[in-house]
Design a protein around this motif. Structure first.
Motif, PDB file in Angstrom:
ATOM      1  N   MET A 125      77.927  10.590  52.051  1.00 23.73           N
ATOM      2  CA  MET A 125      78.067  12.067  51.687  1.00 23.73           C
ATOM      3  C   MET A 125      77.718  12.856  53.126  1.00 23.73           C
ATOM      4  O   MET A 125      76.549  12.418  54.009  1.00 23.73           O
ATOM      5  CB  MET A 125      77.292  12.553  50.699  1.00 23.73           C
ATOM      6  N   ASN A 126      78.499  13.926  53.468  1.00 30.22           N
ATOM      7  CA  ASN A 126      78.018  14.661  54.430  1.00 30.22           C
ATOM      8  C   ASN A 126      77.730  16.095  53.904  1.00 30.22           C
ATOM      9  O   ASN A 126      78.132  16.595  52.987  1.00 30.22           O
ATOM     10  CB  ASN A 126      79.364  14.848  55.311  1.00 30.22           C
ATOM     11  N   THR A 165      68.294  15.134  53.949  1.00 28.60           N
ATOM     12  CA  THR A 165      68.714  13.911  53.030  1.00 28.60           C
ATOM     13  C   THR A 165      69.214  14.610  51.770  1.00 28.60           C
ATOM     14  O   THR A 165      68.903  15.692  51.191  1.00 28.60           O
ATOM     15  CB  THR A 165      67.853  12.943  52.648  1.00 28.60           C
ATOM     16  N   ASP A 166      70.340  14.036  51.198  1.00 23.25           N
ATOM     17  CA  ASP A 166      70.619  14.401  49.539  1.00 23.25           C
ATOM     18  C   ASP A 166      69.493  13.945  48.573  1.00 23.25           C
ATOM     19  O   ASP A 166      68.519  13.437  49.110  1.00 23.25           O
ATOM     20  CB  ASP A 166      72.008  14.309  49.348  1.00 23.25           C
ATOM     21  N   LYS A 167      69.808  14.439  47.388  1.00 21.00           N
ATOM     22  CA  LYS A 167      68.647  14.132  46.183  1.00 21.00           C
ATOM     23  C   LYS A 167      68.568  12.622  46.052  1.00 21.00           C
ATOM     24  O   LYS A 167      67.360  12.064  45.532  1.00 21.00           O
ATOM     25  CB  LYS A 167      69.059  14.792  44.870  1.00 21.00           C
ATOM     26  N   ASP A 168      69.533  11.835  46.622  1.00 23.65           N
ATOM     27  CA  ASP A 168      69.269  10.397  46.633  1.00 23.65           C
ATOM     28  C   ASP A 168      68.855   9.747  47.646  1.00 23.65           C
ATOM     29  O   ASP A 168      68.353   8.548  47.881  1.00 23.65           O
ATOM     30  CB  ASP A 168      70.680   9.614  46.348  1.00 23.65           C
ATOM     31  N   GLY A 169      68.264  10.483  48.834  1.00 23.79           N
ATOM     32  CA  GLY A 169      67.532   9.960  50.155  1.00 23.79           C
ATOM     33  C   GLY A 169      68.707   9.632  51.050  1.00 23.79           C
ATOM     34  O   GLY A 169      68.213   9.047  51.931  1.00 23.79           O
ATOM     35  N   THR A 170      69.831   9.803  50.764  1.00 24.44           N
ATOM     36  CA  THR A 170      70.937   9.549  51.996  1.00 24.44           C
ATOM     37  C   THR A 170      71.002  10.585  52.831  1.00 24.44           C
ATOM     38  O   THR A 170      70.850  11.875  52.349  1.00 24.44           O
ATOM     39  CB  THR A 170      72.172   9.534  51.207  1.00 24.44           C
TER      40      THR A 170
END
Lengths: 132, 132, 132, 132
Positions: free
Chosen positions: C1-2, C101-106
């Protein structure tokens, strides 16, 4: 989504098989969706100067989401994108770079090939891309 | 004599095996006797910025025919090669780059590894180099 | 994801609000997961030379998935990453770059800020990053 | 006099509105009277390679105080400025870059747009410039 190393290596394997079939010696490069290098090989005896060209073809294909040779048609003298090659630290706009998509059509990377005629370069790149 | 692609791929295979054993994600690059890239892989999830560092470590090792970290000892403030990193389009002078020789002691290339601590980088590079 | 442009603009808005609160004039840059620029602003009267620094801080944070200042601790004379700044076309290794990061840590991108003390630069970057 | 960030953002807003109207995805860059970047956005899904082209179009327009495409007419083979694109770290000399003036006719900056046909790029740049 980004191409994985396993996918990139499959692309290179298929490209090398085609290169041998054509009796050519190629530089083969795979970049990810961010145009960053994932994998590279230079076949024994391949042109040294083609390493950078393979990388730039792969980047060019991802930068504009089309085969590198399509850019070259538009960058000729008098055409609309004349001298676009001066951007992005140097583009290569002749055939041999091809973007690659996942099954949903999202671009996940690109392959660039250099070392022979542009027809052979493109054919080897296409063989590699078919691994995805 | 130059390293072959087959040899370079064996170096990368051994280096990747060691990287996995250490639970690290590495960028691994092999250059030939002319300091030109022969093969490269970025393991999934490895740092993007380590790709260029792996290449520069391999080049640095071949440029001066010694492990990259040896240069770094001499490039500290007050030492004889201070800021040598400005040459050759950018050197990387910490551990992770190792020259490789054939059985007669002739240098045939170098391997560069980046993605973890410099100790891990060096250990993975050494594992790779042991393939030759 | 970007990171999306909408997210990048929210980062810049929050960073600018903090910059004004601190009575500073900043250059603020957001890059995506591929370390490619998504959005940039230079506040009126901010240092011209800080534009490139803001970009390089953002790239550095994404290249190594940590705040830019963490790299700087390790790149001092005698430390393990001395002169790493020569890689990747030039790193900036003092504070002001932060991965996001996004909410998943990515990791989806990074923000880089330059124009004042490194403490202020980091505080403004952190304020921006809090928008995600 | 220099363009302000507020003006630059208005230029970008108008350009983005026109880009959406044309169903295109653009990279849009504004530089000041010193040809230094003031603001930039890459619309979601726009070509990665067009970021640098948008910047270079804006710079080219300010470097020579005319639309970028005017330079391209003179840089064709046999014309007086053939290969001027090699200067200044790389010019882009096809349409999409437009200088912007204040009400007294003084140039305060330029806008550069890239991401579609050069006709669309120019139209979006012109829409942006109309904000001043």
């Amino acid at each position: 989504m980004n191409i994985t190393l396993k996918q990139a290596q499959a692309v290179i394997e298929k490209a090398m098989a085609k290169a041998k079939e054509l009796n050519t010696k190629m530089n083969i490069c795979v970049v990810d969706a961010g145009a960053n290098q994932v994998a590279f090989v230079r076949m024994d005896g391949a042109w040294l100067g083609s390493a950078d060209i393979a990388l730039k073809k792969a980047k060019t294909a991802r930068f504009f989401d089309m085969p590198s040779g399509e850019i070259g048609k538009l960058s000729q003298p008098g055409e609309s994108l004349f001298n676009i090659e001066h951007s992005n630290g140097g583009l290569i706009s002749f055939p041999g770079g091809i973007p690659m998509t996942d099954k949903d059509g999202t671009i996940i990377g690109a392959v660039g090939v250099s070392g022979s005629s542009v027809e052979n370069d493109h054919e080897v790149a296409a063989a590699g891309a078919s691994a995805i």
